[in-house]
Design an enzyme around this catalytic site. Structure first.
Site, PDB file in Angstrom:
ATOM      1  N   CYS A  39      -2.541 -24.081   5.225  1.00 56.63           N
ATOM      2  CA  CYS A  39      -3.630 -23.774   4.410  1.00 56.63           C
ATOM      3  C   CYS A  39      -3.587 -23.789   2.873  1.00 56.63           C
ATOM      4  O   CYS A  39      -3.744 -24.876   2.396  1.00 56.63           O
ATOM      5  CB  CYS A  39      -3.780 -22.198   4.789  1.00 56.63           C
ATOM      6  SG  CYS A  39      -5.438 -21.568   4.441  1.00 56.63           S
ATOM      7  N   SER A  80     -37.963  -2.313   5.813  1.00 58.11           N
ATOM      8  CA  SER A  80     -39.186  -1.995   4.626  1.00 58.11           C
ATOM      9  C   SER A  80     -39.936  -2.939   4.626  1.00 58.11           C
ATOM     10  O   SER A  80     -41.158  -2.624   3.897  1.00 58.11           O
ATOM     11  CB  SER A  80     -38.175  -1.877   3.369  1.00 58.11           C
ATOM     12  OG  SER A  80     -38.065  -2.838   2.993  1.00 58.11           O
ATOM     13  N   LYS A 117       6.035 -20.809   5.073  1.00 62.43           N
ATOM     14  CA  LYS A 117       5.127 -21.228   4.137  1.00 62.43           C
ATOM     15  C   LYS A 117       5.692 -21.197   2.872  1.00 62.43           C
ATOM     16  O   LYS A 117       6.124 -20.175   2.415  1.00 62.43           O
ATOM     17  CB  LYS A 117       3.708 -20.332   4.035  1.00 62.43           C
ATOM     18  CG  LYS A 117       2.443 -20.812   3.431  1.00 62.43           C
ATOM     19  CD  LYS A 117       1.402 -19.966   3.932  1.00 62.43           C
ATOM     20  CE  LYS A 117       0.101 -20.367   3.038  1.00 62.43           C
ATOM     21  NZ  LYS A 117      -1.090 -19.369   3.582  1.00 62.43           N
ATOM     22  N   GLU A 138      -3.623 -20.587  11.543  1.00 62.18           N
ATOM     23  CA  GLU A 138      -2.789 -19.853  10.836  1.00 62.18           C
ATOM     24  C   GLU A 138      -2.407 -18.632  11.511  1.00 62.18           C
ATOM     25  O   GLU A 138      -3.247 -17.833  11.688  1.00 62.18           O
ATOM     26  CB  GLU A 138      -2.894 -19.834   9.348  1.00 62.18           C
ATOM     27  CG  GLU A 138      -1.869 -19.053   8.491  1.00 62.18           C
ATOM     28  CD  GLU A 138      -2.451 -19.196   6.983  1.00 62.18           C
ATOM     29  OE1 GLU A 138      -1.406 -19.024   6.128  1.00 62.18           O
ATOM     30  OE2 GLU A 138      -3.344 -19.304   6.646  1.00 62.18           O
TER      31      GLU A 138
END
Length: 731
Positions: free
Chosen positions: A174, A357, A113, A44
């Site tokens: 999509c 740490s 789209k 896309e």
């Protein structure tokens, strides 16, 4: 037999990198042509990159996309192969997210789209309009940059498909795959045999199965060939697009690409039998009946064949395969690692600096960076020239030298520092040193006590007051101030080292500072503003503590960092308060809630959209038999109180890899205010009323059935353990 070779691809595009994006598109077309494909599908918005965001509002972006397409069309790349290319297109002043079909240097169809993604991480309606004229088309006037090179001045634009001599091809972009009434059903009923989907779908833990099941179901229900292309990599922000291009035929997967890869271009080719599609559809009576009644769609007729009858005896249909899924622990090892590599190679930095740490979170970040180094070496061994060139540049290799091992490469680009204080333990000091050694990182340890003392002395000289820790009789304000002072000093030191260590080492560039606050700590606000959580990037900022613990156990064996087994077994602690015989600081006691509970609160708040009252009701049901309504009320109130008190911290939170859909990241994902009435007077009053009514009813205790327990486990929403201790407010 109508046998057709088709190609789909995953491309590592970069927002606004038109030159690089064009090069990767061209390479994918060349590879598809070399494989003998007649159809190539790309991701896309592949010309611009998906993540351009407000750059889509600039006319330059659309203009540059046309310039790139003009270069593709004026070359010989599209001759003899149909190419489906994604780009933004403006029509009559309206911007659309489009797929452009090209063949023989001409544009066949521009299909906008129809259904846009506009929730979670997606804001497509901010930049684009959906094509509302379903089953309708217009004549679109092409820009001069196109007709000056191709002599083509107009093209069909709208909701249509392309009809070739031997088959029909259509688009589903999509989000349209995920919609309740997906276009692929109507397309199949109109006789379209090949549906292509150019996607920009991001990685999220445990999400891939959703995409695969939808495509599998679509082609199993209505038959057909489904080609799915996806973006891959970090294109400039928090998301990692995880590729995994696929091809389905009649409900069977025949090709699956890599989900996590450092490759810039991955092209997958399959040979599909279109006669098998027509046979499949013709054998289902209800499908035939619905197809005979379905409304016809417009199409563009093209005098071209995708199949080659003369090749039918030379080609063989690609056989079905089983889908491949990664464990969540593997996804954490691979997704954030690929994201970090893309960011590092594209931003100009020459390495990462991590305050280590010896605790679970920073150790998880270290393991992800170690995984990144392993992926780089693996790609180099497999012959990826792009990865090799990037590794040589970032690692400052000279005189023909190249990376030989993950540990040797890490030693050049990964720097860790343990910044201990009088409150730190020998155990965390040793764990940090061992983990750095196992990864191969350059490691340092230093003490910050003199800097802390100097600042406390400065405060005392100004006020005449000496702040004390809680265990020494100090107030909550004193205790928090002394803890936050240590945390913020570490941030300043980390950035100083990131800026100057390359100079010390005689290297070019700078290091990026990595943060290590997990998604649950961000949700609760259990972090100091502008401390070590304030960094350039945070690869675990979207990952829950529970998933990180599982990841550390997996890493100990699979990434060969055995010290992580010891790290994960240690109680999480900030080590910011003095350790006494009768007191030791732990994260869960400080927060007043467990990490398991935090994950529960986060999912109910974000995924199920629960406010205080609905969360309270939900948890009364989920924790029935474990806690009474009064106890649940206390927990829910504590969560919302601290969530709202600390919400301001999300406005400055380090950009984090997105992996969990209850992320509190204010920058992009979680659009909520940061100034609250932290008493929640109306909501908490309603909770109190429900608790009061419940207390007047007779208590009926019912043991949950086996089915109910199984349901809780399956949903991942099992009953967390109760928290203990007094909650503290971080600043």
């Amino acid at each position: 037999m109508r046998l057709v070779k088709v190609s789909t691809c995953s491309l590592n595009q970069w927002a606004m990198d038109f030159e690089g994006n064009l090069g990767r598109i061209n390479e994918s077309i060349r590879q598809a042509r070399a494989a003998g494909s007649m159809l190539r599908v790309g991701p896309e918005l592949e010309i611009t990159g998906y993540g351009c965001d407000d750059h889509f509002l600039e006319n330059d972006t659309s203009a540059h996309a046309w310039e790139c397409l003009a270069e593709i069309l004026s070359s010989d790349l599209t001759y003899g192969i149909v190419c489906d290319i994604g780009m933004p297109v403006v029509s009559d002043g309206v911007r659309y997210n489009c797929r452009v079909f090209c063949l023989d240097g001409k544009i066949l169809l521009i299909r906008p789209k129809k259904f846009l993604a506009n929730d979670g991480n997606y804001r497509e309606l901010r930049w684009f309009a959906a094509w509302q004229h379903h089953n309708s088309v217009i004549e679109y006037k092409l820009p001069e940059i196109i007709w000056s090179k191709t002599s083509q001045k107009t093209v069909t634009f709208g909701d249509a498909y392309v009809s070739f001599l031997d088959t029909a091809v259509a688009v589903e972009t999509c989000e349209e795959l995920f919609t309740p009434s997906s276009p692929h059903i109507g397309l199949a009923l109109n006789g379209v045999e090949i549906i292509v989907n150019g996607s920009g779908s991001h990685h999220q833990l445990r999400k891939l199965n959703t995409r695969i099941e939808l495509m599998q179901g679509a082609t199993h229900k209505a038959g057909g060939v489904y080609l799915y292309a996806n973006q891959q990599g970090c294109d400039g922000a928090r998301l990692y697009y995880d590729g995994c291009a696929t091809v389905f035929v009649n409900g069977d997967m025949v090709v699956q690409g890599s989900q996590f890869s450092l490759a810039d271009v991955e092209v997958l080719t399959a040979c599909v039998d279109l006669d098998a599609v027509s046979t499949f559809r013709g054998s289902i009576s209800s499908l035939r009946e619905q197809a005979s009644q379905h409304k016809f769609m417009p199409y563009v007729s093209v005098d071209f064949r995708l199949s080659r009858p003369d090749d039918s005896l030379l080609l063989f249909p690609t056989l079905p395969i089983l889908p491949r899924y990664y464990l969540p622990e593997e996804e954490i090892a691979l997704g954030p690692a690929c994201w970090l590599w893309d960011y590092l190679r594209r931003c100009g930095a020459t390495g990462y600096l991590l305050p280590l740490s010896g605790g679970a979170d920073s150790s998880a970040v270290a393991a992800i960076v170690g995984s990144m180094c392993q992926l780089v070496i693996r790609a180099i061994e497999e012959g990826d020239e792009q990865v090799l060139n990037d590794a040589i540049r970032i690692g400052n290799y000279e005189n023909g030298k190249v990376p030989k091992s993950a540990e040797e490469f890490a030693n050049r680009i990964v720097f860790t520092v343990y910044m201990g204080s009088e409150n730190s333990s020998a155990q965390t000091l040793n764990r940090a040193a061992q983990l750095a050694s196992q990864i191969g990182a350059s490691h340092m340890d230093l003490k910050i006590d003199k800097i802390v003392s100097a600042l406390v002395s400065l405060f005392t000289s100004l006020t005449g007051k000496v702040p004390r820790y809680k265990v020494d009789g100090g107030s909550t304000a004193e205790n928090l101030a002394l803890q936050n002072l240590q945390a913020r000093i570490r941030m300043v030191i980390a950035y100083m080292l990131a800026s100057l260590l390359p100079w010390v080492k005689g290297k070019r560039g700078f290091f990026l500072v990595l943060g290590s606050a997990n998604v649950d700590e961000g949700l609760r606000g259990y972090l100091t503003k502008y401390d070590c959580s304030s960094a350039d990037l945070n690869p675990i900022g979207g990952i829950s503590k529970q998933d990180l613990r599982s990841f550390l156990r997996w890493c100990a064996n699979n990434l060969h960092y055995p010290i992580l087994a010891e790290v994960v077994s240690a109680p999480p602690t900030a080590e910011l308060e003095p350790i006494r015989e009768n007191y030791s600081q732990t994260d869960e006691e400080d927060m007043g809630m467990t990490y398991e509970e935090l994950s529960m609160y986060g999912r109910l708040r974000k995924i199920f959209h629960c406010g205080p009252v609905s969360m309270f009701k939900n948890l009364c049901h989920r924790w029935h038999g474990k806690l009474d309504p009064g106890q649940v009320a206390i927990k829910v109130k504590d969560f919302f109180r601290f969530y709202s008190i600390n919400r301001h911290k999300m406005t400055t939170i380090t950009p984090a890899y997105h992996a969990e859909n209850y992320s509190p990241d204010d920058n992009r994902f979680d659009q909520r205010q940061f100034l609250y009435n932290t008493r929640w007077p109306w909501q908490f009053k309603k909770i109190d009323e429900i608790v009061e009514r419940a207390a007047k009813r007779p208590v009926v205790t019912e043991e949950p059935t086996k089915a109910e327990e199984a349901s809780k486990l399956a949903s991942g929403m099992g009953v967390p353990a109760a928290a203990s201790g007094n909650p503290l407010v971080g600043m």
